[in-house]
Design a protein around this motif. Structure first.
Motif, short mmCIF file in Angstrom:
data_model
loop_
_atom_site.label_atom_id
_atom_site.label_comp_id
_atom_site.label_asym_id
_atom_site.label_seq_id
_atom_site.Cartn_x
_atom_site.Cartn_y
_atom_site.Cartn_z
N SER A 161 22.48 -77.15 -35.88
CA SER A 161 22.94 -77.62 -35.25
C SER A 161 21.56 -77.45 -33.87
O SER A 161 22.25 -78.12 -33.17
CB SER A 161 23.19 -76.53 -34.45
OG SER A 161 23.06 -74.78 -34.74
N PHE A 162 20.49 -76.83 -34.17
CA PHE A 162 19.41 -76.59 -33.00
C PHE A 162 18.93 -78.15 -33.56
O PHE A 162 18.70 -78.90 -32.21
CB PHE A 162 18.60 -75.60 -33.84
CG PHE A 162 17.56 -76.23 -33.19
CD1 PHE A 162 16.52 -75.04 -32.04
CD2 PHE A 162 15.67 -76.93 -34.03
CE1 PHE A 162 15.37 -75.65 -31.39
CE2 PHE A 162 15.25 -77.05 -33.59
CZ PHE A 162 14.33 -76.35 -31.83
N ALA A 163 19.18 -79.31 -34.70
CA ALA A 163 18.82 -80.15 -34.64
C ALA A 163 19.43 -81.65 -33.80
O ALA A 163 19.13 -81.87 -33.12
CB ALA A 163 18.31 -80.91 -35.86
N LEU A 164 21.19 -81.11 -34.31
CA LEU A 164 21.27 -81.80 -33.02
C LEU A 164 22.06 -81.69 -31.95
O LEU A 164 21.58 -82.56 -30.56
CB LEU A 164 23.68 -81.61 -33.79
CG LEU A 164 23.17 -82.39 -35.07
CD1 LEU A 164 24.65 -81.45 -35.56
CD2 LEU A 164 23.48 -83.43 -35.44
N MET A 165 21.01 -80.64 -31.27
CA MET A 165 21.56 -80.32 -29.47
C MET A 165 20.03 -80.57 -29.05
O MET A 165 20.47 -81.25 -27.89
CB MET A 165 21.26 -78.72 -29.50
CG MET A 165 21.44 -77.68 -28.33
SD MET A 165 21.81 -76.47 -27.95
CE MET A 165 19.93 -76.16 -28.19
N VAL A 166 19.19 -80.18 -30.32
CA VAL A 166 17.81 -80.51 -29.09
C VAL A 166 17.19 -82.35 -29.05
O VAL A 166 16.95 -82.70 -28.12
CB VAL A 166 16.34 -80.05 -29.93
CG1 VAL A 166 14.89 -80.67 -29.36
CG2 VAL A 166 16.37 -78.28 -29.75
N GLY A 167 17.91 -82.67 -30.47
CA GLY A 167 17.21 -84.77 -30.52
C GLY A 167 18.64 -84.95 -29.59
O GLY A 167 18.42 -86.02 -29.67
N ALA A 168 19.84 -84.71 -29.77
CA ALA A 168 20.76 -85.74 -28.71
C ALA A 168 20.08 -85.47 -27.52
O ALA A 168 20.41 -86.57 -26.76
CB ALA A 168 21.87 -84.54 -29.04
N VAL A 169 19.73 -84.40 -26.71
CA VAL A 169 19.14 -84.15 -25.66
C VAL A 169 17.75 -85.24 -24.98
O VAL A 169 17.82 -85.63 -24.54
CB VAL A 169 18.96 -82.82 -24.84
CG1 VAL A 169 17.84 -82.33 -23.30
CG2 VAL A 169 19.90 -81.76 -25.16
N ALA A 170 17.01 -85.00 -26.51
CA ALA A 170 15.93 -85.33 -26.34
C ALA A 170 16.58 -87.03 -26.54
O ALA A 170 15.54 -88.40 -26.18
CB ALA A 170 15.55 -85.61 -27.41
N PHE A 171 17.14 -87.77 -27.15
CA PHE A 171 17.53 -89.06 -27.33
C PHE A 171 18.03 -89.44 -25.72
O PHE A 171 17.59 -90.67 -25.21
CB PHE A 171 18.94 -89.50 -27.86
CG PHE A 171 19.88 -90.06 -28.25
CD1 PHE A 171 18.99 -91.49 -28.87
CD2 PHE A 171 20.37 -90.68 -27.25
CE1 PHE A 171 18.85 -93.04 -29.24
CE2 PHE A 171 20.81 -92.01 -28.20
CZ PHE A 171 20.43 -93.38 -28.15
#
Length: 693
Positions: free
Chosen positions: A186-196
């Motif tokens: 969930s950390f990877a999804l949250m941070v990665g989606a916001v960065a995208f």
């Protein structure tokens, strides 16, 4: 008038790309060169690595494992390779009848760089075999335990039955591992989606599927963190699920390093909630407003849409973008630091460098894998996405892979340290599996880049919005509006024919749904977009397995520690010594001359880092003191490339030499080298290893 807009990956006529405009594929050669470079660096690091521990391990005890002593000792002490957290009843000494032999209070006996804990024993203990059972939490947050025996008088049978389940096992351990995996994912999804969204596709802030992805990831990370906090007590103390609801056991968890990290993560997630609210609120509205203004401006205004899908940003959008970029980086780095400060990076060698590099590593993984999930969501669920946004993510992913490879190499060297540990330990084998998965993902990403290039070519050749084939989101909106108008007309005619307005509105919605389904079918028929979706989906599938392997690595004993434990029990290895004990070595020698053979007996007290008293006795073959003209020795810690440290003892009497203050700088397996000269030309040098606690 309409402004010039970037082409989007919506439905449009597909024209075959001109093969003459394609560049030859150079990725395989580039990947090969990168692999050679990384292999060279990895080999250099492993070749120059020295031993270090990242899990605590028992390195000595007093009495030793299996020892037989004449009388019961007053205390049992245990020495560990690094700092370990111990609580009440962490050390238990059990009589042959399984009755407690210790007083219960755990004593911290650490001094001089050694980590030692012990318990006092009761008076009047009977003879027989005693069992020492211990458990604690190492500095990298993992529970460890062990047991050994010693005997008083003579060995005997024992009624002690130790639990088969180790700390961190059972149902509690399974749930804790699931929560740990959910937290990483969930950390990877949250941070990665916001960065995208911020780096590649600003218009994505207003896309509902991406909003749901970020929001659900935040909820999952918060829930998994709370679960880990409640499960932490029974996880480390080998408890049951019912202990989760024992609030009394939560206090020691909150006082531990891991508990503090979990609480800090929850506080940072509160700040992340505010960040997400601004991103999907004010920022999304401002981006939509700028896009609408760009669509209304004429071409002379110079408003050209970028990869984000919005017009040239105004001051308010710039301020929001800057604030979100800075605030998001701080919050994301803070959340990543809650792992770095409480797990493998916080222990072992060079923790001051390892912890910030671990934060960077986690952020790079999140930008790559989480951004990949966001791109997949956009390709499957969003009406359209600009090719420029896909190309922007391709650049972000490339930089992320370079960063995580560099930081991963360093962390691998810290945790593995040798080629034998890389192939001969569980940690090394899991690490090889992770490297293989990353390599497969990079290979698939190369195909994704090819599909992206083809999409860019076909999108450039396709009609632009506002021309003959207007099928972007604006076209969808216009068609939806026309559908509503038809619905209104139908409502009017319905009124004339007796239909009520609700029925007319329902018919209008049905017509709009049918039109949307037709547009989606036409969009999905685009072979380039379908190819990109398939390759990105394959990357995402491997990413799920990759995160699982990463989670297993965080709970596996590092290769360095496993190798050190194996070496300490190997035949011929120097026996560990308890701190404060006098160590004795016997070194036979033969100089070759007449009367030139005998034995040097060496004692070192207290055999720990710091000042030590050294005595040497030289005896001939007949056991009588041998008065030699010269005796010298040195200490060398080959693993750390320290020494040789020369020692010049003083002659006290025939065959007896001494050095009053021998300084040993650190614990380790030291090589003691003694040179004996029995005449002007006859001398011999002998050596033996000595473990300094």
């Amino acid at each position: 008038m309409t402004a010039t807009t970037a082409p989007r990956l919506g439905p449009h006529p597909v024209r075959p790309a001109d093969p003459r405009r394609r560049r030859p594929a150079r990725a395989p050669r580039a990947l090969l060169a990168l692999a050679v470079l990384l292999g060279t660096v990895l080999g250099t690091l492993f070749a120059t690595a020295g031993p270090a521990a990242a899990h605590a391990a028992l390195t000595g005890s007093d009495p030793k494992d299996g020892a037989v002593v004449e009388t019961a000792p007053g205390r049992v002490s245990l020495t560990f390779s690094e700092q370990i957290a111990m609580g009440k009843d962490s050390i238990r000494v059990l009589e042959p009848s399984a009755k407690r032999a210790d007083t219960g209070a755990v004593l911290d006996l650490s001094e001089g760089g050694t980590v030692t804990y012990g318990v006092e024993l009761r008076d009047g203990l009977p003879d027989g075999t005693y069992t020492v059972a211990w458990q604690g939490v190492s500095a990298d947050s993992h529970p460890i335990s062990g047991a050994f025996t010693f005997s008083v008088g003579a060995p005997s049978k024992t009624a002690v039955a130790l639990p088969d389940q180790e700390p961190g096992g059972g149902a509690v351990g399974l749930l804790y591992d699931i929560a740990r995996y959910a937290a990483y994912t969930s950390f990877a999804l949250m941070v990665g989606a916001v960065a995208f969204i911020l780096l590649c596709w600003r218009r994505g802030a207003g896309v509902r599927p991406l909003q749901r992805l970020v929001a659900r990831s935040w909820v999952a990370l918060t829930a998994s963190t709370l679960a880990m906090l409640l499960l932490r007590g029974p996880y480390t103390l080998n408890g049951s699920l019912t202990d989760v609801f024992d609030l009394a056991g939560l206090q020691p968890v909150l006082e531990s390093k891991t508990g503090a990290a979990l609480v800090s993560r929850l506080l940072l997630l509160g700040a992340a909630a505010l960040f997400i609210a601004v991103l999907f609120g004010a920022y999304a509205k401002e981006t939509a407003r700028r896009e609408a203004e760009g669509a209304d401006d004429d071409g002379d205004a110079g408003d050209v849409h970028d990869a984000g899908g919005s017009g040239a940003p105004g001051n308010r959008e710039k301020d929001l973008s800057f604030g979100l970029a800075v605030g998001g980086t701080v919050v994301a780095a803070g959340i990543a630091a809650t792992w770095a400060l409480s797990e493998h990076a916080s222990t072992g060698i060079q923790p001051g460098l390892a912890m910030p590099l671990d934060v960077i590593h986690l952020l790079a993984v999140a930008c790559w894998l989480g951004g990949l999930a966001a791109l997949l969501t956009a390709l499957y669920r969003a009406p359209s996405i600009e090719p420029a946004a896909v190309r922007a993510f391709s650049r972000v992913a490339f930089v992320s892979v370079i960063v995580l490879t560099a930081t991963g190499l360093y962390q691998s060297w810290r945790q593995v340290g040798s080629w034998s540990a890389l192939t001969g330990t569980s940690y090394g084998q899991w690490l090889l599996a992770k490297v293989a998965l990353v390599a497969v993902m990079v290979g698939i990403a190369w195909f994704s880049r090819k599909w992206t290039a083809r999409l860019a070519t076909t999108a450039t050749d396709a009609p632009q919005p506002g021309e003959a084939d207007d099928t972007d989101e604006g076209g969808e909106a216009e068609e939806a509006e026309s559908g509503d108008e038809r619905g209104d007309e139908g409502a009017g005619s319905g009124d004339a024919s007796g239909l009520d307005p609700a029925r007319a509105a329902q018919l209008a919605r049905q017509r709009t749904a049918v039109a949307t389904a037709l547009r989606k079918k036409e969009r999905d028929a685009d072979p380039d977009r379908a190819g990109l979706r398939r390759s990105v989906l394959a990357e995402a599938g491997i990413a799920v397995v990759l995160l699982a392997v990463t989670t297993v690595l965080t709970t596996t004993e590092p290769g360095r520690t496993a190798e050190a434990a194996k070496d300490s029990t190997a035949p011929g290895a120097a026996a560990p010594t308890a701190p404060g004990a006098t160590v004795e070595l016997k070194l036979p020698f033969d100089t070759g001359g007449q009367g030139g053979s005998g034995t040097v007996r060496l004692t070192l007290d207290p055999a720990r880092p710091g000042g030590n008293e050294l005595h040497l006795w030289v005896n001939g073959k007949d056991g009588a003191p041998l008065d030699v003209p010269e005796l010298k020795l040195s200490f060398t810690l080959e693993a750390k490339q320290i020494g040789p440290l020369p020692i010049t003892p003083e002659r006290l009497a025939a065959g007896h030499w001494s050095a009053g203050s021998v300084q040993i700088p650190m614990p380790g397996d030291w090589k003691v080298q003694v040179t004996v000269r029995t005449s002007d030309i006859d001398q011999a040098t002998v050596s033996k290893n000595l473990t300094i606690g």
